[in-house]
Design an enzyme around this catalytic site. Sequence first.
Site, PDB file in Angstrom:
ATOM      1  N   LYS A   1       0.829  -1.195   0.000  1.00  0.00           N
ATOM      2  CA  LYS A   1       0.000   0.000   0.000  1.00  0.00           C
ATOM      3  C   LYS A   1       0.869   1.253   0.000  1.00  0.00           C
ATOM      4  O   LYS A   1       0.544   2.262  -0.630  1.00  0.00           O
ATOM      5  CB  LYS A   1      -0.881  -0.032   1.247  1.00  0.00           C
ATOM      6  CG  LYS A   1      -2.020   0.940   1.233  1.00  0.00           C
ATOM      7  CD  LYS A   1      -2.756   0.933   2.563  1.00  0.00           C
ATOM      8  CE  LYS A   1      -3.226  -0.460   2.955  1.00  0.00           C
ATOM      9  NZ  LYS A   1      -4.097  -0.455   4.150  1.00  0.00           N
TER      10      LYS A   1
ATOM     11  N   ASP B   1      20.091 -12.867 -26.092  1.00  0.00           N
ATOM     12  CA  ASP B   1      19.467 -11.574 -25.904  1.00  0.00           C
ATOM     13  C   ASP B   1      18.177 -11.808 -25.115  1.00  0.00           C
ATOM     14  O   ASP B   1      17.512 -12.843 -25.277  1.00  0.00           O
ATOM     15  CB  ASP B   1      19.165 -10.948 -27.270  1.00  0.00           C
ATOM     16  CG  ASP B   1      19.058  -9.436 -27.183  1.00  0.00           C
ATOM     17  OD1 ASP B   1      19.099  -8.883 -26.067  1.00  0.00           O
ATOM     18  OD2 ASP B   1      18.941  -8.803 -28.249  1.00  0.00           O
TER      19      ASP B   1
ATOM     20  N   LYS C   1      23.811 -11.491 -31.215  1.00  0.00           N
ATOM     21  CA  LYS C   1      23.415 -10.252 -31.889  1.00  0.00           C
ATOM     22  C   LYS C   1      22.309 -10.551 -32.901  1.00  0.00           C
ATOM     23  O   LYS C   1      22.472 -11.419 -33.764  1.00  0.00           O
ATOM     24  CB  LYS C   1      24.627  -9.680 -32.612  1.00  0.00           C
ATOM     25  CG  LYS C   1      24.355  -8.456 -33.465  1.00  0.00           C
ATOM     26  CD  LYS C   1      25.620  -8.060 -34.219  1.00  0.00           C
ATOM     27  CE  LYS C   1      25.312  -7.223 -35.449  1.00  0.00           C
ATOM     28  NZ  LYS C   1      24.731  -5.919 -35.124  1.00  0.00           N
TER      29      LYS C   1
HETATM   30 MG   LIG Z   1      19.879  -7.323 -24.530  1.00  0.00          MG
HETATM   31 MG   LIG Z   2      -5.600  -2.888   2.881  1.00  0.00          MG
END
Ligand SMILES: [Mg+2]
Ligand SMILES: [Mg+2]
EC number: 5.3.2.5
Lengths: 396, 396
Positions: free
Chosen positions: B85, B162, B134
Amino acid sequence: MSDVTATYLVPSGGDLHKKAENIALGLTVGSWTNLPTLEKQQLHKHKGVVVDVQDDGQNGILTVRYPSANFSHDIPAILTTVFGKLSLDGTIKLIDLSFSEDVARQFPGPSFGIEGIRELIGVYDRPLVMSIFKGMIGKGLDEFEQQLYAQACGGVDLVKDDEILFDNPLTPFEERVKRGKRILDQVEQETGKRVLYAVNLSGRTYELREKARQAKQLGASALLLNVFAYGLDVLQALAEDPDIQLPIMAHPAVSGALTASDQYGISNKVLLGTLLRAAGADLVLFPSPYGNVALKKNETIAIASALTESTVYRPSFPVPSAGIHPGLVPQLVEDFGKDAVINAGGGVHGHPHGAAAGATAFRQAIDAVLTNSQLTDAAYKKTELAAALEQWGGKG
Amino acid sequence: MSDVTATYLVPSGGDLHKKAENIALGLTVGSWTNLPTLEKQQLHKHKGVVVDVQDDGQNGILTVRYPSANFSHDIPAILTTVFGKLSLDGTIKLIDLSFSEDVARQFPGPSFGIEGIRELIGVYDRPLVMSIFKGMIGKGLDEFEQQLYAQACGGVDLVKDDEILFDNPLTPFEERVKRGKRILDQVEQETGKRVLYAVNLSGRTYELREKARQAKQLGASALLLNVFAYGLDVLQALAEDPDIQLPIMAHPAVSGALTASDQYGISNKVLLGTLLRAAGADLVLFPSPYGNVALKKNETIAIASALTESTVYRPSFPVPSAGIHPGLVPQLVEDFGKDAVINAGGGVHGHPHGAAAGATAFRQAIDAVLTNSQLTDAAYKKTELAAALEQWGGKG
Ligand SMILES: [Mg+2]
Ligand SMILES: [Mg+2]
């Protein structure tokens, strides 16, 4: 086209077309201009596309389309594509996200949604009322039963655990489910009214599904999930599980860490609206625009619209929360309509005559608004509402 | 005391002691002052405690201790307690987080860590070198094999997918694992050098564990995880699984949505340092302070310190990434020491003589730095390094 389209807010100025093109390439095929023709043909269906570039002198708005051939159709892959590395790349906020229909249909949306929840409790013609347990940490099952009984008898439609109540020795998850069911069955016998109790589903990620299935077996009526402490894909898995099939209430805990900045992160509309609905939240809590912990009104309206606008999914219930008392009901109905849940903690428990009276005051306020009466007029004959208005004020 | 202690950055001014007290109560027992003595006794061990309040006129810094009796010992419960919260409550950023030792020991930390990874590859006395595939999107397994072979032959210690390469028909996960193993076995036979390949573990949350176990069976040597697209608890589950036991590399994708603002969200130190290490990341990627996609240097140092300082866990490898070329190696070693991974994409593949030469140039730069030579001196005898310095510059 099968794709996901993302819109980003960036600072105004500079070559925004180039910036957008760098995003579209960098997050898909990497480079383009100097590629041989054959490779361009091969990569064409994977290349990101700049859809739109705006610069109003204050903000730049870039819209980029990512071909769905590049990612598996799950939220982690989509988030990583559209705002993975990019979330780290300077001043940029993800403010809109949309899926082509075939991609959208890979996600479940709510299993119940507004209509399904209305059917569960047999209430069709008014906003629902929800209340929250108060101060249960360190308290036991007797207190749990008393609070649940008082709230349910007062006329609320749903009661939820506080999001900071986890599985614990004093009020274990399983006992809350079992006793919750017993109390709510008793209330139904006594009052004819069906009430749902959303138990906080907590613990380790890889235990949640089994725990939710057991809860279903034990008679749970709804689940509360701190989805942003887990992951949107966990919500989706719970929503899709044929052995769970309970309404799921998504709590916004931790989401402020992603949404609160104007310049960075993800908009409330995308995170609490678009994504929670796609992932299958039946009810979505978010800070109302009225209290201490508040969102700007336009942001709350944007969330509610994303939860209810016409898409391939059932609509989810918007649940504006925090700072809600009966005097705000006319404003809530004006802002969010009938298809919303009015959610109060202090506005129920802080009622001078107790939680049952607090719940009743909300129902009286809703009745007044739906019959076009002023709250103050209705309060002449309704002592609970009168006491609430005296306590918290309220016009309309 | 068994607890979690959180430190928050808030705007200066106002009654910060009261603000801190409201947090400590609001996120634990709810209220205190007016409780009956008996209830105070009962709730005492659950009550949050204000540890420290600072206001330097610019920022307020509040430190609050949360008793561990209030939450199950998992990251979702802890995050929801300390910044659930609260993340939605005005201008506030979570900047520090610490666990008492008994709580810390509930988390695994890295299974391998710096030492374990060094043992796997038999390299003990220098920073490691990692390179990245790459532009694999839209490319097939032949390209995958060629790139992996070139990078590994050049002398890198690790190669990673990647983060935007997901499971896909052209280079399916299982095939990448199997062919990756074959290529790396071949490189080891040819060069005597063991190289790890971190395959991107992606897909639905509840499939990841089984997928990782299969990868282990098929000979995977490391996993890449977009942990912030899933959840920290998912990383922990993978790290703890006795049937996986592979080095896990945490990618910072999406983390910028939580960390980029100075006023909101969670600090890089807490998110990429403290929490990733506790959850079990063996290697942690983060933007280096040198490139286009950069963090401030003090933030990168804070991450690296949190990953390596003395705690109950093994140290994790810091992996400063983005914008790295051989000319930066002296700076990298000065900033991050020997126990870091030097990670380059463009700085390997963009080498004028190809990726293998690019990898070699990094190794030559490291040798130079560790023997206190100037890069430019070393480059007289090392053609790969010379070409790299010509391409990207570099002093030292
Ligand atoms: Mg990357
Ligand atoms: Mg609450």
